[in-house]
Write a protein that holds these residues in place. Structure first.
Motif, PDB file in Angstrom:
ATOM      1  N   ARG A  62      21.294  57.837  33.556  1.00  0.00           N
ATOM      2  CA  ARG A  62      22.593  58.396  33.940  1.00  0.00           C
ATOM      3  C   ARG A  62      23.563  58.331  32.762  1.00  0.00           C
ATOM      4  NH1 ARG A  62      23.195  60.476  39.032  1.00  0.00           N
ATOM      5  NH2 ARG A  62      25.331  59.798  38.863  1.00  0.00           N
ATOM      6  N   PRO A  63      23.176  58.928  31.613  1.00  0.00           N
ATOM      7  CA  PRO A  63      24.074  58.847  30.454  1.00  0.00           C
ATOM      8  C   PRO A  63      25.447  59.434  30.784  1.00  0.00           C
ATOM      9  CG  PRO A  63      22.431  60.541  30.124  1.00  0.00           C
ATOM     10  CD  PRO A  63      22.059  59.825  31.389  1.00  0.00           C
ATOM     11  N   CYS A  64      26.441  58.903  30.110  1.00  0.00           N
ATOM     12  CA  CYS A  64      27.822  59.270  30.404  1.00  0.00           C
ATOM     13  C   CYS A  64      28.561  59.486  29.087  1.00  0.00           C
ATOM     14  CB  CYS A  64      28.447  58.119  31.200  1.00  0.00           C
ATOM     15  SG  CYS A  64      30.116  58.394  31.775  1.00  0.00           S
ATOM     16  N   GLN A  65      29.436  60.467  29.055  1.00  0.00           N
ATOM     17  CA  GLN A  65      30.272  60.680  27.880  1.00  0.00           C
ATOM     18  C   GLN A  65      31.242  59.504  27.740  1.00  0.00           C
ATOM     19  OE1 GLN A  65      30.122  63.253  25.647  1.00  0.00           O
ATOM     20  NE2 GLN A  65      28.306  63.928  26.749  1.00  0.00           N
ATOM     21  N   LYS A  66      31.524  59.141  26.512  1.00  0.00           N
ATOM     22  CA  LYS A  66      32.401  58.002  26.234  1.00  0.00           C
ATOM     23  C   LYS A  66      33.759  58.153  26.930  1.00  0.00           C
ATOM     24  CE  LYS A  66      34.514  55.503  22.417  1.00  0.00           C
ATOM     25  NZ  LYS A  66      34.705  55.382  20.979  1.00  0.00           N
ATOM     26  N   ASN A  67      34.356  59.341  26.814  1.00  0.00           N
ATOM     27  CA  ASN A  67      35.679  59.560  27.415  1.00  0.00           C
ATOM     28  C   ASN A  67      35.633  59.482  28.944  1.00  0.00           C
ATOM     29  OD1 ASN A  67      36.877  59.822  24.921  1.00  0.00           O
ATOM     30  ND2 ASN A  67      36.804  62.059  24.931  1.00  0.00           N
ATOM     31  N   THR A  68      34.550  59.954  29.534  1.00  0.00           N
ATOM     32  CA  THR A  68      34.397  59.885  30.990  1.00  0.00           C
ATOM     33  C   THR A  68      34.340  58.431  31.437  1.00  0.00           C
ATOM     34  OG1 THR A  68      33.194  61.990  31.003  1.00  0.00           O
ATOM     35  CG2 THR A  68      32.946  60.581  32.944  1.00  0.00           C
TER      36      THR A  68
END
Length: 127
Positions: free
Chosen positions: A38-44
């Motif tokens: 479930r990779p996530c963008q840093k800003n998210t």
């Protein structure tokens, strides 16, 4: 009062609750999300963590350029509130109806049934 959190926020909290360390680093959360597929963008992730801080689930402490997160609401506290909300909403607060649904709706394995029976007996003995 413990606020409601989104599914994405809950996923982050589960990672933090599961961390054996008292303090959780941003990099640990990113790594765990990646491991779970479930990779996530840093800003998210920054936004989600900020919301959890605002809602009173976490405390953030800035150490240099990184944030350390400490739990303010335990997993058990959250589960208890959510269970009560669910019971109130679906079963009008009646725990007996919830348990009956679990038993007669074939929602428990034999092992879960025995564990539940044992817990109920133990609870009766402690009164």
């Amino acid at each position: 009062m413990i606020q409601q959190i989104s599914d994405a926020e809950l996923e982050i909290m589960k990672i933090i609750w599961g961390n054996p360390q008292e303090v959780t680093l941003f990099s640990y959360i990113m790594g765990e999300l990646e491991t779970r597929g479930r990779p996530c963008q840093k800003n998210t992730l920054i936004v989600l963590l900020s919301r959890l801080v605002e809602k009173g689930f976490l405390k953030a402490k800035k150490i240099g350029r990184r944030n350390e997160y400490t739990v303010l609401v335990s997993e058990v506290e959250y589960q208890t509130v959510q269970t009560k909300n669910f019971m109130d909403k679906i079963y009008k607060g009646n725990a007996k109806d919830l348990v009956a649904n679990l038993l007669f709706g074939d929602l428990l394995t034999n092992e879960e049934y025995e564990e539940l029976r044992s817990l109920l007996e133990k609870g009766r003995e402690e009164k």
